[in-house]
Design an enzyme around this catalytic site. Sequence first.
Site, PDB file in Angstrom:
ATOM      1  N   ASN A 146       0.810  -1.228   0.000  1.00 53.59           N
ATOM      2  CA  ASN A 146       0.000   0.000   0.000  1.00 53.59           C
ATOM      3  C   ASN A 146       0.836   1.266   0.000  1.00 53.59           C
ATOM      4  O   ASN A 146       0.309   2.352  -0.225  1.00 53.59           O
ATOM      5  CB  ASN A 146      -0.989  -0.018   1.166  1.00 53.59           C
ATOM      6  CG  ASN A 146      -2.084  -1.044   0.911  1.00 53.59           C
ATOM      7  OD1 ASN A 146      -2.187  -1.593  -0.179  1.00 53.59           O
ATOM      8  ND2 ASN A 146      -2.886  -1.308   1.922  1.00 53.59           N
ATOM      9  N   CYS A 193     -16.166  -3.609  -4.596  1.00 54.31           N
ATOM     10  CA  CYS A 193     -15.485  -4.910  -4.435  1.00 54.31           C
ATOM     11  C   CYS A 193     -16.141  -5.594  -3.235  1.00 54.31           C
ATOM     12  O   CYS A 193     -17.050  -5.045  -2.622  1.00 54.31           O
ATOM     13  CB  CYS A 193     -13.992  -4.693  -4.233  1.00 54.31           C
ATOM     14  SG  CYS A 193     -13.626  -3.838  -2.730  1.00 54.31           S
ATOM     15  N   ARG A 214      -2.637 -11.250  -4.356  1.00 53.52           N
ATOM     16  CA  ARG A 214      -2.702  -9.824  -4.722  1.00 53.52           C
ATOM     17  C   ARG A 214      -1.828  -8.989  -3.800  1.00 53.52           C
ATOM     18  O   ARG A 214      -1.272  -7.981  -4.195  1.00 53.52           O
ATOM     19  CB  ARG A 214      -4.139  -9.312  -4.585  1.00 53.52           C
ATOM     20  CG  ARG A 214      -5.105  -9.925  -5.530  1.00 53.52           C
ATOM     21  CD  ARG A 214      -6.363  -9.160  -5.512  1.00 53.52           C
ATOM     22  NE  ARG A 214      -6.086  -7.723  -5.575  1.00 53.52           N
ATOM     23  CZ  ARG A 214      -6.984  -6.827  -5.887  1.00 53.52           C
ATOM     24  NH1 ARG A 214      -8.230  -7.202  -6.143  1.00 53.52           N
ATOM     25  NH2 ARG A 214      -6.687  -5.556  -5.938  1.00 53.52           N
TER      26      ARG A 214
HETATM   27  C1  EPZ Z   1      -6.621   2.163   1.320  1.00 50.61           C
HETATM   28  O1  EPZ Z   1      -7.706   2.065   0.434  1.00 50.61           O
HETATM   29  C2  EPZ Z   1      -5.965   0.784   1.337  1.00 50.61           C
HETATM   30  N1  EPZ Z   1      -5.539   0.428  -0.022  1.00 50.61           N
HETATM   31  C3  EPZ Z   1      -6.970  -0.259   1.833  1.00 50.61           C
HETATM   32  O2  EPZ Z   1      -6.277  -1.504   1.922  1.00 50.61           O
HETATM   33  C4  EPZ Z   1      -7.439   0.143   3.231  1.00 50.61           C
HETATM   34  O3  EPZ Z   1      -8.406  -0.778   3.674  1.00 50.61           O
HETATM   35  C5  EPZ Z   1      -8.034   1.563   3.176  1.00 50.61           C
HETATM   36  O4  EPZ Z   1      -7.067   2.482   2.644  1.00 50.61           O
HETATM   37  C6  EPZ Z   1      -8.453   2.063   4.554  1.00 50.61           C
HETATM   38  O5  EPZ Z   1      -7.332   2.088   5.395  1.00 50.61           O
HETATM   39  C7  EPZ Z   1      -4.410   0.966  -0.513  1.00 50.61           C
HETATM   40  O6  EPZ Z   1      -3.741   1.757   0.137  1.00 50.61           O
HETATM   41  C8  EPZ Z   1      -4.014   0.527  -1.897  1.00 50.61           C
HETATM   42  P1  EPZ Z   1     -10.038   4.948   1.760  1.00 50.61           P
HETATM   43  P2  EPZ Z   1      -8.500   3.407  -0.013  1.00 50.61           P
HETATM   44  O7  EPZ Z   1     -10.226   5.886   0.638  1.00 50.61           O
HETATM   45  O8  EPZ Z   1      -7.577   4.573   0.013  1.00 50.61           O
HETATM   46  C9  EPZ Z   1     -14.618   6.013   2.077  1.00 50.61           C
HETATM   47  C10 EPZ Z   1      -5.852  -3.776   1.489  1.00 50.61           C
HETATM   48  O9  EPZ Z   1      -6.423  -4.756   2.015  1.00 50.61           O
HETATM   49  N2  EPZ Z   1     -14.378   6.850   0.885  1.00 50.61           N
HETATM   50  O10 EPZ Z   1      -9.097   5.333   2.857  1.00 50.61           O
HETATM   51  O11 EPZ Z   1      -9.210   3.102  -1.256  1.00 50.61           O
HETATM   52  C11 EPZ Z   1     -14.478   4.525   1.780  1.00 50.61           C
HETATM   53  O12 EPZ Z   1     -15.687   4.003   1.284  1.00 50.61           O
HETATM   54  C12 EPZ Z   1      -6.687  -2.589   1.053  1.00 50.61           C
HETATM   55  O13 EPZ Z   1      -4.624  -3.664   1.329  1.00 50.61           O
HETATM   56  C13 EPZ Z   1     -15.380   7.714   0.459  1.00 50.61           C
HETATM   57  O14 EPZ Z   1     -16.453   7.780   1.045  1.00 50.61           O
HETATM   58  O15 EPZ Z   1      -9.541   3.548   1.163  1.00 50.61           O
HETATM   59  C14 EPZ Z   1     -14.133   3.974   3.132  1.00 50.61           C
HETATM   60  O16 EPZ Z   1     -15.308   3.835   3.887  1.00 50.61           O
HETATM   61  C15 EPZ Z   1      -8.185  -2.853   1.126  1.00 50.61           C
HETATM   62  N3  EPZ Z   1     -15.148   8.491  -0.641  1.00 50.61           N
HETATM   63  C16 EPZ Z   1     -13.284   5.077   3.772  1.00 50.61           C
HETATM   64  O17 EPZ Z   1     -13.587   6.268   3.038  1.00 50.61           O
HETATM   65  C17 EPZ Z   1     -13.954   8.472  -1.309  1.00 50.61           C
HETATM   66  O18 EPZ Z   1     -13.787   9.232  -2.281  1.00 50.61           O
HETATM   67  C18 EPZ Z   1     -11.784   4.843   3.700  1.00 50.61           C
HETATM   68  O19 EPZ Z   1     -11.460   4.545   2.362  1.00 50.61           O
HETATM   69  C19 EPZ Z   1     -12.945   7.586  -0.848  1.00 50.61           C
HETATM   70  C20 EPZ Z   1     -13.178   6.802   0.254  1.00 50.61           C
END
Ligand code: EPZ
Length: 422
Positions: free
Chosen positions: A23, A116, A401
């Site tokens: 990440n 997903c 992955r």
């Molecule tokens: C990152 O995803 C990580 N992936 C995820 O790890 C991790 O679970 C997640 O952060 C939370 O810590 C990578 O870094 C590649 P977010 P990301 O945007 O950035 C909401 C793994 O297993 N949200 O921080 O995509 C979202 O729905 C993966 O390695 C919005 O509402 O997650 C969630 O509830 C899975 N609008 C929360 O924010 C947006 O535009 C946090 O999501 C974006 C997000």
Amino acid sequence: MEKLVVHGGASLSGSVNISGSKNAALPILAATLLTREKCVIRRVPDVSDTNYMLQILQNLGAEVERASGTVTVKAEKLNGAEAPYDLVRKMRASICVMGPLLARMKEANVSLPGGCVIGDRPVDLHLRGLEGLGAEVHVEGGNIVVKAGKGLRGDEIDMRGKHGTTVLGTDNVMMAAVLAKGTTVIEGAACEPEVIDLANFLNKMGARISGAGTSRIEIVGVKELGGVEHTVIPDRIEAGTFLVAGAMAAKDKITLKRVEPDHLTSLLDVLEECGYPVERHGKTLTIGKAKNPLGANLTTEPYPYFPTDMQAQMCALFATTPGISVVKDTIFPQRFMHCSEMKRMGADIDMDDGTAVIRGVEKLSAAPVMASDLRASAALVLAALTAKGNTEIHRVYHIDRGYENIDDKLIGLGAEIERLQE
Ligand code: EPZ
């Protein structure tokens, strides 16, 4: 397709080297688009997610080489600004090419990543942030099209959403802002170590970023960025996964090498409260058996609190821990596929709207189970280590992955695991 056959009754000992962080590597690889010069990035884990990202960079015209853990990228000439659906659908994190493409090409066309198994994966905060820098955003035919013909300009951007901060959203806005005219302040920025690692990479390239790791990041725009060499931080979630493996199945104790214990404090605190002796020596961690293991009540929250990416692994630990444990995921309330699969193995878990109530049982029993999202799949491997009998875990590509040779690493600790064709 492949499956893993995990023999129960594992008794783990010895040490394991933790890989570089998936990440952290993904946005750093995307950031190489911001310069025409060569970037050398070390400790990039050889997992399908990073390989998908390299394909996207090549698809955009970058020269890419991988020599074991070291990746070299030179995005001297880009032949476009599009991340196509057939690549983005495989890996949602491809969304983080949007910011650098917009900064470099003044436009980006990235397929909407869709959802997903862990739930809806909106990108509204990403788009709001880029609009705040002056981009025009519209979605057509499942693609996000962002344009900034006159270039981007710095501004105050609030990145907070109803679920709190966004990691990749913060990354995207930071990467777009580094070449913007003027200064950008991101309020409500994500504080994860992977965001700090990206900021450090960008600053080495010549960016002027301060405050990474806090909820307020300031970026003073610069004219151009140069090539750099960088080593990615250790993967705190892989480390956490092996800590739980040790808690569940250590003969006496296991040792993790090449970790960053400071990135794991919330998990280490919980494991110690549950009775597992943890010791840290520099970049090494050991975890031992608990004399009297206890369950816990856990709620996931943005860093530095308990990470959602470790929630499934803790459910596997609590499934055979005496007493009742309650695990609530506030970030991805649907992220409990592992619980339905563990119930097939005899786990006693009640689900209630983003919360798992887990009653520890003596032992789980082997059953054919299905991997789903990355961390749920890792949790099933953990559950199988101490189950009675041999557990077949199907669709192992989910684990590959984000975990570099997880089966070989566990075998190195004494587990008995086969990787077979389905
Ligand atoms: C990152 O995803 C990580 N992936 C995820 O790890 C991790 O679970 C997640 O952060 C939370 O810590 C990578 O870094 C590649 P977010 P990301 O945007 O950035 C909401 C793994 O297993 N949200 O921080 O995509 C979202 O729905 C993966 O390695 C919005 O509402 O997650 C969630 O509830 C899975 N609008 C929360 O924010 C947006 O535009 C946090 O999501 C974006 C997000």
